[in-house]
Design an enzyme around this catalytic site. Structure first.
Site, short mmCIF file in Angstrom:
data_model
loop_
_atom_site.label_atom_id
_atom_site.label_comp_id
_atom_site.label_asym_id
_atom_site.label_seq_id
_atom_site.Cartn_x
_atom_site.Cartn_y
_atom_site.Cartn_z
N GLU A 112 0.83 -1.20 0.00
CA GLU A 112 0.00 0.00 0.00
C GLU A 112 0.87 1.26 0.00
OE1 GLU A 112 -4.23 -1.06 1.80
OE2 GLU A 112 -2.75 -0.80 3.36
N CYS A 126 3.62 8.48 1.11
CA CYS A 126 4.09 7.55 2.14
C CYS A 126 4.31 6.21 1.45
CB CYS A 126 3.01 7.47 3.21
SG CYS A 126 3.41 6.35 4.53
N CYS A 133 5.87 -6.70 7.90
CA CYS A 133 7.02 -6.26 8.70
C CYS A 133 7.42 -7.41 9.61
CB CYS A 133 6.65 -5.03 9.52
SG CYS A 133 8.05 -4.30 10.37
N CYS A 137 5.55 -4.34 16.53
CA CYS A 137 5.15 -3.25 17.42
C CYS A 137 3.67 -3.49 17.75
CB CYS A 137 5.38 -1.90 16.76
SG CYS A 137 7.11 -1.68 16.29
N CYS A 140 0.71 -1.54 16.00
CA CYS A 140 0.78 -1.31 14.54
C CYS A 140 0.11 -2.44 13.77
CB CYS A 140 2.24 -1.17 14.12
SG CYS A 140 2.44 -1.06 12.33
N CYS A 362 -1.39 6.41 9.56
CA CYS A 362 -0.20 5.73 10.09
C CYS A 362 -0.56 4.43 10.77
CB CYS A 362 0.45 6.58 11.18
SG CYS A 362 1.23 8.02 10.59
#
Ligand code: SAH
Ligand code: SF4
Length: 390
Positions: A112, A126, A133, A137, A140, A362
């Site tokens: 994305e 962005c 990932c 975290c 997230c 975010c």
């Protein structure tokens, strides 16, 4: 325009053929033209310059459009290489003007990219650096998506090209651009893919192409300490650090990579970042989590931690996603936190959430790509493969 990028294998290592010229640095492009017999070595610099300009200044996706390149050479180029964009699976536009693209670069490999108007000089893109990932975290959304493959330089550059296609920004405008800034704050940890990220930055910052200045490119890391200096040396870009906590016990929970590289090491690496000055500040990102890290004491601890570092602070109101247990701090609490920072001289530290209605804010990015086990990643040489278990 054709919308297929032929990366036909879905293994953790991307297929190399046919090479998409958009992902080659100038030096690589020269060599590729020689190796493919497109031109003799003594002509390669000049030919590479022509081809470069067509790709990165004019944004063409078809070799036949390169009008100063002879027809037989166009045919050779088309035989050996591609310029095709990846497929756009979905395009969404938020009521605040934020645009999000879901891009499929290969079967099962989806990423994305988000364009946010009125950020930076004109608008920021962005970009993602990995699919998913390896880090986890806890706040997230991307961190819950376990598949990881490092994106190639071509796949990173393609995100900028697709945004430019959509914004109508070819040939590359020198002024009055919609897309003025790039932030590596999409999916993935850019410092676990530094080779490709660094090559992509060389390409998108080149003056005879997309020409986005290195000072307008920001790379955000969760704190991969051993790679921070290298990032500065290789890319001369702006550094952003996902801090989120001011003490190790809390940061260990929020950003588990902290167990490997605790705050003392992280802060030392930031202080040593090449080229830091009041004109080139580090951005500290701090997600506001209700009752977790949002007290006035923590605001003061934050000031103390970053004392003496040329810095900006970005307080990010937490963006919720399905199934998450954290909540965003109350607005009053965020304002109280920001007021303490303001008093210490940090102007407008609150980042307004953008594109929440299309899950483009975010930490909300997540594609539906499937899981690859950490052991497979290690075997495939994906850096950070070991961190998944952390
Ligand atoms: N992996 C890199 C870059 C991508 S994340 C990094 O962690 O820095 C971009 C920013 O969004 C980071 O500061 C990240 O901590 C923050 N973020 C992640 N999830 C979020 C959420 N749900 N709400 C608000 N910010 C979030
Ligand atoms: Fe990965 Fe960054 Fe999300 Fe952490 S915040 S899981 S490092 S993308």
């Amino acid at each position: 325009m054709s919308l297929t990028l032929d990366l036909s294998r879905t293994t953790a290592t991307p297929s190399a053929a046919p090479v998409n010229l958009s992902g080659l640095t100038r030096a690589e492009l020269r060599q590729a033209l020689i190796d493919a017999g497109v031109c003799p070595p003594e002509k390669a610099k000049m030919r590479a310059s022509q081809v470069w300009s067509w790709i990165h200044h004019y944004g063409v996706t078809d070799f036949a459009a390169m009008s100063n390149v002879a027809k037989d050479m166009q045919a050779k180029l088309a035989e050996a290489f591609t310029l095709a964009r990846p497929e756009i699976v979905e395009r969404q536009v938020s009521k605040d003007g934020t645009r999000k693209w879901l891009i499929r670069t290969a079967p099962g490999i989806e990423i994305e990219t988000v364009y946010i108007p009125d950020v930076g000089r004109a608008g920021a893109l962005c970009v993602s650096s990995q699919v998913g990932c390896t880090l986890n975290c806890t706040f997230c959304h991307t961190g819950t998506q376990k598949l990881v493959r490092n994106l190639t330089a071509a796949e990173i550059v393609a995100q900028v090209q697709i945004a430019r296609d959509d914004l109508g920004e070819w040939p590359s405008p020198k002024e009055d651009r919609c897309l003025s800034n790039i932030v590596f704050m999409g999916m993935g940890e850019p410092l676990y893919n530094l080779d490709h990220v660094s090559n992509a930055i060389d390409i998108i910052s080149d003056n005879e192409g997309i020409a986005i200045s290195r000072r307008r490119i920001t790379v955000s890391t969760s704190g991969v300490v051993p790679k921070i200096a290298e990032l500065g040396e290789r890319t001369q870009t702006m550094l952003a650090i996902s801090l989120h906590a001011t003490n190790d016990p809390l940061r260990d929970v929020l950003v588990p990579l902290n167990k490997k590289y605790p705050l003392e090491q992280l802060m030392a690496a930031i202080r040593a970042y090449p080229g830091l000055s009041n004109a080139r500040r580090v951005t500290f990102e701090y997600v506001m989590l209700k009752g977790v890290n949002d007290s006035p004491e923590e605001a003061r601890a934050l000031m103390k931690l970053i004392e003496g570092i040329p810095a900006k602070i970005n307080l990010i109101p937490f963006n919720p996603w399905p199934g998450v247990e954290y909540e965003c701090s109350d607005w009053k609490t965020i304002e109280r936190f920001a007021a303490i920072l303001n008093k210490a001289g940090y102007a407008s530290p609150i980042r307004t959430p953008r594109g929440r209605d299309i899950l483009a804010a975010c930490g909300q990015l997540k594609s539906e790509s499937e899981k690859v086990r950490a052991s497979a990643l290690r075997k495939a040489g994906v850096e950070g493969g070991e961190a998944e278990a952390a």
